[in-house]
Write an enzyme that holds these catalytic residues in place. Sequence first.
Site, PDB file in Angstrom:
ATOM      1  CG  HIS A  32      -1.848  -1.177   1.347  1.00 54.41           C
ATOM      2  ND1 HIS A  32      -2.678  -1.441   2.254  1.00 54.41           N
ATOM      3  CD2 HIS A  32      -2.359  -2.054   0.151  1.00 54.41           C
ATOM      4  CE1 HIS A  32      -3.458  -2.460   1.964  1.00 54.41           C
ATOM      5  NE2 HIS A  32      -2.968  -2.937   0.698  1.00 54.41           N
ATOM      6  CG  HIS A  92      -7.517  -3.047  -2.016  1.00 49.88           C
ATOM      7  ND1 HIS A  92      -7.014  -1.876  -1.223  1.00 49.88           N
ATOM      8  CD2 HIS A  92      -6.796  -4.032  -1.699  1.00 49.88           C
ATOM      9  CE1 HIS A  92      -6.183  -2.389  -0.601  1.00 49.88           C
ATOM     10  NE2 HIS A  92      -5.554  -3.575  -0.784  1.00 49.88           N
ATOM     11  CG  ASP A 149      -3.410  -5.009  -3.128  1.00 50.18           C
ATOM     12  OD1 ASP A 149      -2.747  -3.913  -2.054  1.00 50.18           O
ATOM     13  OD2 ASP A 149      -4.368  -5.964  -2.717  1.00 50.18           O
ATOM     14  CG  HIS A 169      -0.071  -9.730  -2.754  1.00 50.51           C
ATOM     15  ND1 HIS A 169       0.113  -8.353  -3.189  1.00 50.51           N
ATOM     16  CD2 HIS A 169      -1.267  -9.699  -1.878  1.00 50.51           C
ATOM     17  CE1 HIS A 169      -0.988  -7.583  -2.353  1.00 50.51           C
ATOM     18  NE2 HIS A 169      -1.560  -8.314  -1.613  1.00 50.51           N
TER      19      HIS A 169
HETATM   20 ZN    ZN Z   1      -4.064  -4.562  -0.126  1.00 54.49          ZN
END
Ligand code: ZN
Length: 291
Positions: A67, A223, A227, A250
Site C-alpha cells: 500500500h 483495491h 495492490d 500478490h
Molecule cells: Zn492490499
Amino acid sequence: MECVGVGLHSGAPVHLRILPATAGSGIVFRRVDLDGFEVEAVGRNVARVSYATSLMKKGVLISTTEHLLSAFIGTGIDNAIVELDNLELPILDGSARPFVELLHQAGIRRQRRPRTYLRIRRELELREGNKFIAVYPADAYSVSYTINFPHPLIGKETFSLRMQNGNYLDEIAPARTFGSREDERAMRDMGLIRGASRENCIVLTRKGIENPPLRFDDEFVRHKVLDLIGDLALLGKQILGSVVADRAGHAMHTALVSRLLRDRTLWEETTVDEDAATVPLPVHALARQLA
Ligand SMILES: [Zn+2]
C-alpha cells in the site's frame, strides 16, 4: 513525516517515518530497531508472498509493503527512505490514502535529474490455472484488473486506469482492503490477520458488509489495482506499458516483476523530455522527491 499504527497480519505496533532521499536512490526501507538495517524496495528482495508482499534481506523482514509503495507510484515519488521500528508496515485504514496524505504533508519537489522509465518492448503473459497477468508495450502506464469473487456485492468487476494527472489519488488511493467474516477464524488461527479490525478493512458477511458504507461501489477491484501498482513498484521504476490482470494476486504480481527483471530483452530504460513535451505526459509529469 510520521505515523503510528499496527500491522494487519502481525498486529505489531509500528512507527513509520518517511524521509527525503537523493535522486537515483529509489525507495529504501530502514529498520531503526535493527541498527538501521536497510532493505531496498526492489524485486530481488521479494521474500514471501501470499496475503501480502514482503521483502527480506539477510533475514530482515519488511512486511506488507504494497500500500505504501502504491502511494509512492501514485504520487510520482521516486526516492525516499522509509524508517520503521518493527517488521510490518501499519495498515492504517486499509487503503493508500493515509500514506498519500502523509506524503503531501511532507511536501514534494521536483528532482533535477530526469526520471528513468522502464519501457516495455515486448509482451509478457503469465497464466496459472484461471489466473492471468500480462504486460504489453504502451506509451503510458495503464492497469486493467478483473476479479470474479463469489459474493452478492462483488461478482465480476473490472476496473481500468490510465495513470495521469493524479487520477490515482481520487480513483484508487481510497480503496480499502477486504476480508470475509467466514475466513476470519481460519486466518486468525494461522496468525495471518492479528491486526485486522473493522477500522482497517471492509468486512464481508454472507450477504453484505459489516461496516458500510463502501467508498466506491466497485471498491474491491479498485483495491486490487492499488495492490498491483504497489507490487509492480518493485521494478524500481515507473513503467511505460499496459498491465492486464485477471484474478491474479500478490504472488502473480511479483512473479511478473521477477520475470521482467530477469529478461532484459523485454524492456529498456528511457527518459522523457518533460520540459519539451507538448502532449500530456505519461504517468506523472515530473520525477519527484520529498522536499
Ligand atoms: Zn492490499
